[in-house]
Design an enzyme around this catalytic site. Structure first.
Site, PDB file in Angstrom:
ATOM      1  CB  CYS A 118       5.522  61.854  11.434  1.00  0.00           C
ATOM      2  SG  CYS A 118       6.683  60.859  10.510  1.00  0.00           S
ATOM      3  CB  CYS A 125      13.796  50.302   8.536  1.00  0.00           C
ATOM      4  SG  CYS A 125      13.087  50.064   6.891  1.00  0.00           S
ATOM      5  CB  CYS A 129      17.436  53.835   2.234  1.00  0.00           C
ATOM      6  SG  CYS A 129      15.994  52.867   1.723  1.00  0.00           S
ATOM      7  N   GLY A 186      10.502  52.688   9.908  1.00  0.00           N
ATOM      8  CA  GLY A 186      10.040  51.427   9.354  1.00  0.00           C
ATOM      9  C   GLY A 186       9.413  51.521   7.982  1.00  0.00           C
ATOM     10  CD  GLU A 187       8.094  50.083   3.091  1.00  0.00           C
ATOM     11  OE1 GLU A 187       8.800  51.038   2.731  1.00  0.00           O
ATOM     12  OE2 GLU A 187       6.855  50.033   2.883  1.00  0.00           O
ATOM     13  CB  SER A 218       5.811  57.332   3.083  1.00  0.00           C
ATOM     14  OG  SER A 218       7.041  57.370   2.386  1.00  0.00           O
ATOM     15  CB  SER A 240      10.875  56.728  -0.654  1.00  0.00           C
ATOM     16  OG  SER A 240      10.192  57.128   0.500  1.00  0.00           O
ATOM     17  CG  LEU A 241      11.355  57.766  -7.894  1.00  0.00           C
ATOM     18  CD1 LEU A 241      10.968  56.312  -8.102  1.00  0.00           C
ATOM     19  CD2 LEU A 241      10.685  58.637  -8.949  1.00  0.00           C
ATOM     20  CG  HIS A 242      14.617  58.967  -2.343  1.00  0.00           C
ATOM     21  ND1 HIS A 242      13.924  60.122  -2.096  1.00  0.00           N
ATOM     22  CD2 HIS A 242      14.340  58.149  -1.290  1.00  0.00           C
ATOM     23  CE1 HIS A 242      13.266  60.014  -0.942  1.00  0.00           C
ATOM     24  NE2 HIS A 242      13.490  58.831  -0.439  1.00  0.00           N
ATOM     25  CG  ASN A 317      16.751  66.288   7.522  1.00  0.00           C
ATOM     26  OD1 ASN A 317      16.941  67.437   7.871  1.00  0.00           O
ATOM     27  ND2 ASN A 317      15.587  65.841   7.086  1.00  0.00           N
ATOM     28  CB  CYS A 360      12.126  62.787   6.776  1.00  0.00           C
ATOM     29  SG  CYS A 360      10.418  63.111   6.653  1.00  0.00           S
TER      30      CYS A 360
HETATM   31  N1  SAH Z   1      10.064  53.546   4.940  1.00  0.00           N
HETATM   32  C1  SAH Z   1       9.163  54.423   4.320  1.00  0.00           C
HETATM   33  C2  SAH Z   1       8.618  55.500   5.236  1.00  0.00           C
HETATM   34  C3  SAH Z   1       9.576  56.212   6.195  1.00  0.00           C
HETATM   35  S1  SAH Z   1      10.783  57.307   5.623  1.00  0.00           S
HETATM   36  C4  SAH Z   1       9.811  55.061   3.116  1.00  0.00           C
HETATM   37  O1  SAH Z   1      11.000  54.902   2.936  1.00  0.00           O
HETATM   38  O2  SAH Z   1       9.095  55.677   2.335  1.00  0.00           O
HETATM   39  C5  SAH Z   1      10.032  58.876   5.278  1.00  0.00           C
HETATM   40  C6  SAH Z   1      10.771  59.648   4.165  1.00  0.00           C
HETATM   41  O3  SAH Z   1      12.012  60.223   4.623  1.00  0.00           O
HETATM   42  C7  SAH Z   1      11.156  58.747   3.006  1.00  0.00           C
HETATM   43  O4  SAH Z   1      10.900  59.393   1.790  1.00  0.00           O
HETATM   44  C8  SAH Z   1      12.645  58.588   3.213  1.00  0.00           C
HETATM   45  O5  SAH Z   1      13.280  58.180   2.052  1.00  0.00           O
HETATM   46  C9  SAH Z   1      13.038  59.971   3.682  1.00  0.00           C
HETATM   47  N2  SAH Z   1      14.347  60.031   4.323  1.00  0.00           N
HETATM   48  C10 SAH Z   1      15.014  59.047   4.952  1.00  0.00           C
HETATM   49  N3  SAH Z   1      16.204  59.511   5.405  1.00  0.00           N
HETATM   50  C11 SAH Z   1      16.285  60.814   5.068  1.00  0.00           C
HETATM   51  C12 SAH Z   1      17.255  61.841   5.287  1.00  0.00           C
HETATM   52  N4  SAH Z   1      18.363  61.599   5.975  1.00  0.00           N
HETATM   53  N5  SAH Z   1      17.000  63.062   4.812  1.00  0.00           N
HETATM   54  C13 SAH Z   1      15.842  63.329   4.159  1.00  0.00           C
HETATM   55  N6  SAH Z   1      14.893  62.412   3.936  1.00  0.00           N
HETATM   56  C14 SAH Z   1      15.107  61.157   4.376  1.00  0.00           C
HETATM   57 FE1  SF4 Z   2      13.564  52.037   5.830  1.00  0.00          FE
HETATM   58 FE2  SF4 Z   2      12.301  54.098   4.608  1.00  0.00          FE
HETATM   59 FE3  SF4 Z   2      14.631  54.476   5.918  1.00  0.00          FE
HETATM   60 FE4  SF4 Z   2      14.620  53.138   3.625  1.00  0.00          FE
HETATM   61  S1  SF4 Z   2      14.065  55.299   3.906  1.00  0.00           S
HETATM   62  S2  SF4 Z   2      15.730  52.538   5.512  1.00  0.00           S
HETATM   63  S3  SF4 Z   2      12.689  52.028   3.755  1.00  0.00           S
HETATM   64  S4  SF4 Z   2      12.705  53.840   6.822  1.00  0.00           S
END
Ligand code: SAH
Ligand code: SF4
Length: 375
Positions: A118, A125, A129, A186-187, A218, A240-242, A317, A360
């Site tokens: 990973c 970032c 979010c 990061g993004e 991602s 990352s839809l969520h 998490n 993650c």
């Molecule tokens: N910035 C990119 C890639 C990194 S995050 C993105 O957002 O896709 C990798 C994944 O972990 C993403 O799907 C993100 O939304 C998720 N993630 C971030 N914080 C989290 C948390 N506290 N618990 C579970 N997943 C999380």
């Molecule tokens: Fe950045 Fe991805 Fe975390 Fe959103 S989920 S703050 S885009 S690292």
């Protein structure tokens, strides 16, 4: 929405110019600057990315005088390891320090049929979010290709992945590092050029040779760059839809205000590198009482119908100060069953490396805090 500061190539500790992270054309041009012919660049590439040497002295197909000249002019140092943690389940987490003192995390997750790295694309970032710890990091900058490739080179060093003299490189499942996911800090699409350059180096058949089919990027949904990614690099896409409504997604993922769900899904529908055999992964973090009802699962089924999809449910998490809780196990199972019954593979992500906070959304370098303590 502000973008991160660009990567400014630092001077290496020995004062040399950085040789890692250059693409083949740049490497050839850079070596031509000191009078080396293109076939020398080919040899250097082989030593850097096939053999993984860290010292010019080991590049034994080059004359000793050439090796000395290279060592005076260039640097091929790896990032410094600030911390190395190993979980009881075999997951390893590295905090790697870059030349300017900033640090990023890289995680290796071993499984029976694969080993996934990973990789981070930025320090922190710029997106915020609400459920993600990385988004709370105050300092943000883009990583350079050298720093992205450096994470992979370091992992291969630690895992003993480089072929020894006289050996062929191991391929496929014989490797410890088979897959790469750009899912660290990061993004990645906000640092497109450096990420693309790094991935091209890693995919190159005369070097590390990790196939585009084993690389997944991602994104939180940087719509204008999604199709370009598929056309230019052809790697797997994870999104990352969520959330299934713009109202909720606007709230938990601010990027949705710029690129709403309909635009995001249209970019996915036309993603050049996806088909039924290579589906797009939709990541969906399970937040208790926020996005986890059966009605939301059914709406997700409808939204994803035109897209070759699989869904990765990620139990949230928690991190210190986070405002959410993880959904109950039964709720997650019900949500998954609705999606499975509609024909979407829906694995529930296992938490790995729990004891070392390697999961993650927990990746957040604490170098900033340490620096403040030192000041
Ligand atoms: N910035 C990119 C890639 C990194 S995050 C993105 O957002 O896709 C990798 C994944 O972990 C993403 O799907 C993100 O939304 C998720 N993630 C971030 N914080 C989290 C948390 N506290 N618990 C579970 N997943 C999380
Ligand atoms: Fe950045 Fe991805 Fe975390 Fe959103 S989920 S703050 S885009 S690292």
């Amino acid at each position: 929405m502000s973008h991160a500061a660009a990567f400014a190539p630092p001077v290496a500790p020995n004062g040399g110019r950085l040789l890692l992270g250059l693409d083949k054309a740049e490497l050839t041009a850079t070596l031509a600057d000191i009078g080396l012919e293109p076939f020398r660049a080919k040899q250097v590439w082989h030593w850097l990315y096939y053999r993984g040497v860290t010292d010019f002295a080991d590049m034994t197909t080059l004359a000793k005088t050439v090796r000395a000249r290279l060592a005076e002019t260039f640097s091929i140092v790896r990032p410094d390891v600030m911390r190395h943690q190993q979980s009881t389940d075999g997951t390893q987490k590295f905090l790697l320090k870059m030349a300017d003192g900033q640090a990023v995390e890289t995680v290796h997750i071993p499984e029976s049929d694969r080993g996934t790295l990973c990789v981070s694309s930025q320090v922190g970032c710029t997106l915020t979010c609400r459920f993600c710890h990385t988004g709370t990091q105050p300092l943000v900058r883009n990583l350079g290709a050298v720093e992205i490739v450096g994470q992979i080179l370091h992992a291969r060093d630690v895992l003993g992945e480089w072929p020894k003299p006289g050996e062929q490189q191991r391929m496929g499942e014989d490797r410890s590092l088979t897959n790469i996911v750009m899912m660290g800090m990061g993004e990645p699409l906000y640092n497109y050029d450096e990420v693309a350059k790094a991935l091209r180096i890693v995919m190159d058949g005369e070097g590390i040779a990790i196939s585009k089919r084993r690389i997944t990027l991602s994104t939180s949904g940087v719509v204008p760059l999604i199709n370009r990614l598929g056309a230019e690099l052809g790697v797997n896409l994870a999104v990352s839809l969520h959330a299934v409504t713009d109202e909720l997604r606007d709230h938990i993922m601010p990027i949705n205000r710029k690129y709403p769900i309909a635009d995001l899904l249209e970019a996915c529908r036309t993603y050049p590198a996806a088909n039924n055999a290579r589906r797009i992964t939709f990541e969906y973090v399970m937040l208790k009482g926020i996005n986890d009802t059966p009605a939301e699962a059914r709406r997700l089924v409808n939204l994803l119908r035109p897209i070759p999809s699989k869904i990765n449910l990620i139990p949230f998490n928690p991190w210190p100060g986070s405002e959410y809780e993880v959904s109950d196990e039964a709720t997650i199972r019900t949500f998954a069953e609705i999606l499975e019954q509609a024909g979407y593979p829906t694995p529930i992500r296992k938490t790995r490396g729990d004891d070392i906070l390697a999961a993650c959304g927990q990746l957040r370098s604490d170098s900033e805090r340490k620096r403040r303590t030192l000041a």
